[in-house]
Design an enzyme around this catalytic site. Sequence first.
Site, PDB file in Angstrom:
ATOM      1  N   SER A 256       0.859  -1.186   0.000  1.00  0.00           N
ATOM      2  CA  SER A 256       0.000   0.000   0.000  1.00  0.00           C
ATOM      3  C   SER A 256       0.892   1.233   0.000  1.00  0.00           C
ATOM      4  CB  SER A 256      -0.889   0.004   1.246  1.00  0.00           C
ATOM      5  OG  SER A 256      -0.077   0.294   2.374  1.00  0.00           O
ATOM      6  N   LYS A 257       0.238   2.389   0.020  1.00  0.00           N
ATOM      7  CA  LYS A 257       0.998   3.649  -0.047  1.00  0.00           C
ATOM      8  C   LYS A 257       2.046   3.755   1.060  1.00  0.00           C
ATOM      9  CE  LYS A 257      -1.903   6.692  -2.720  1.00  0.00           C
ATOM     10  NZ  LYS A 257      -3.357   6.548  -2.569  1.00  0.00           N
ATOM     11  N   ARG A 258       1.766   3.065   2.171  1.00  0.00           N
ATOM     12  CA  ARG A 258       2.735   3.127   3.278  1.00  0.00           C
ATOM     13  C   ARG A 258       4.111   2.614   2.846  1.00  0.00           C
ATOM     14  NH1 ARG A 258       2.084  -0.485   6.956  1.00  0.00           N
ATOM     15  NH2 ARG A 258       0.605  -1.717   5.779  1.00  0.00           N
ATOM     16  N   HIS A 259       4.131   1.769   1.811  1.00  0.00           N
ATOM     17  CA  HIS A 259       5.404   1.191   1.382  1.00  0.00           C
ATOM     18  C   HIS A 259       6.064   2.016   0.288  1.00  0.00           C
ATOM     19  CE1 HIS A 259       3.026  -2.335   2.874  1.00  0.00           C
ATOM     20  NE2 HIS A 259       4.134  -2.465   3.577  1.00  0.00           N
ATOM     21  N   GLY A 260       5.471   3.132  -0.091  1.00  0.00           N
ATOM     22  CA  GLY A 260       6.033   3.965  -1.165  1.00  0.00           C
ATOM     23  C   GLY A 260       5.030   4.069  -2.294  1.00  0.00           C
TER      24      GLY A 260
END
Length: 503
Positions: A256-260
């Site tokens: 998800s966006k948390r990973h980039g």
Amino acid sequence: MPAPFRPRSGITHLTSQTSSPIRVRFAPSPTGNLHLGGARTALFNFLFTRHHGGVFLLRIEDTDRERSTDEAIAAILDGMRWLDLTWDEGPIYQTSRLERYRQIAMDLLARGHAYRCSCTPDELEERRKEAQAKGLPPRYDGRCRDRQVSPDMPHVIRFRNPPDQTIAFSDLIRGPLSFDGNLLDDLVILRTDGMPTYNFAVVVDDADMKITHVIRGDDHINNTPRQIAIFRALGADIPSFAHLPMIFGSDRTKLSKRHGATSVMAYRDMGYLPHALANYLVRLGWSHKDQEIFSREELIEFFDLDHVGSSPSVFNPEKLLWLNAHYIKNASDPALAPLACELLPPLQDPLPQSSDPEYRAHAMGLLKGRARTLVELAESALPFLDRALTIDPAAREKALGKDSLSILEPLLTALGSLQEWNAETLKNVFTQIGEAQNRKLGDLAQPIRAALTGKTVSPGIFDVLILLGRDVSLARISAALSDVRKNIQIPSPETPPPRKDHP
Ligand code: GLU
């Protein structure tokens, strides 16, 4: 609920045995950008079709009018085109087929496979809570099944889930799966406003479009038994299913966006080449011996579902960067030039040769070995395109201190007196000064490199001097020299000393 998965051994893969042509589809819901997971699904569908000489269809599942947007449709099409995933049919928009879904729903109704339900959302919610309180699963209790609800009342249409059915299929990735059909409740297929639900529209489409293989993310695996039940009621051929395992981030949670960045186009903007990203994505789940780098032709030749693993893969941005660097290094110079130059900031004072495609390509050839992204490539090309040069603080500190004077001064004089500007004459100058000063070529090159490119790393110094040409090179060395003198407050010979008699 899915039954426990059994091992994959002994699965019969239907692909080579089916007589009808292979037809697959990528069916995104346009509620956002094309993200990496969706792109991998599209890529696997594309490669599978091309490998088998089949047809690849693009279907836009836009029946959720609240969440679907035109921007998302455009972004998905752009992402597909950028990744070079050409489709043969479509895009087919589900919203252009609403009449067809209604017609099929009416047919199911007429044949007793569906019924009208007038339970209101409040009633359903109340019963859901009651069930929950009793520890029962929150499923529709079938209240309207035999009620003959009038078509004039507000109603939905529900699929009449057949009793006592087992739904078994052999997933091409997970192996044989079987589901207890009694656990499925009577699914809404048409809402009160006449819009079809996902599970219904998808089956009508897959049947009408003669899809032979459904290759999609395994977040849909629990929808598959519901869809098979509808296929059966329609009397349509049931496609083969292949559910792709998830992509995880480094912490083993869903990417998800948390990973980039997760959107495909964000990777374009960060300077990734589409075939590098596709090569990276294909290895998220699929393997061919221990090969890592594949041309598009090789992918089409080798791709099969037999070698798609059944466990999730982990997204590794470092590996993607490594692959991108490889693709940049191996790209043709004329092809790279416009891609990198597109990412340049506006040039302040373009060098005359900077718009010459041959010059640009030559610069790419010298620079591409050090760039991991097109953004890095563009940045390293800037000193060769713009007369205005910014010296990196690191380069100033490392190579343009006081000591550099004893290198820049004699080199400027010697280079300035050269009649011919070529690899041989330039090399002679450096050799002579190196010998006279007992310095290595690398030591001499450092301040010159900083003066010419503003950086601590660059292509070979003679290549840089030749590419920039005599005038720009001499002007930059001279400017750096004045700068060094100014910084250490040594008056340059041409600057008159301050007048002492001045008040
Ligand atoms: N529209 C669905 C999605 O975007 C995919 C449907 C399917 O492949 O069956 O998740």
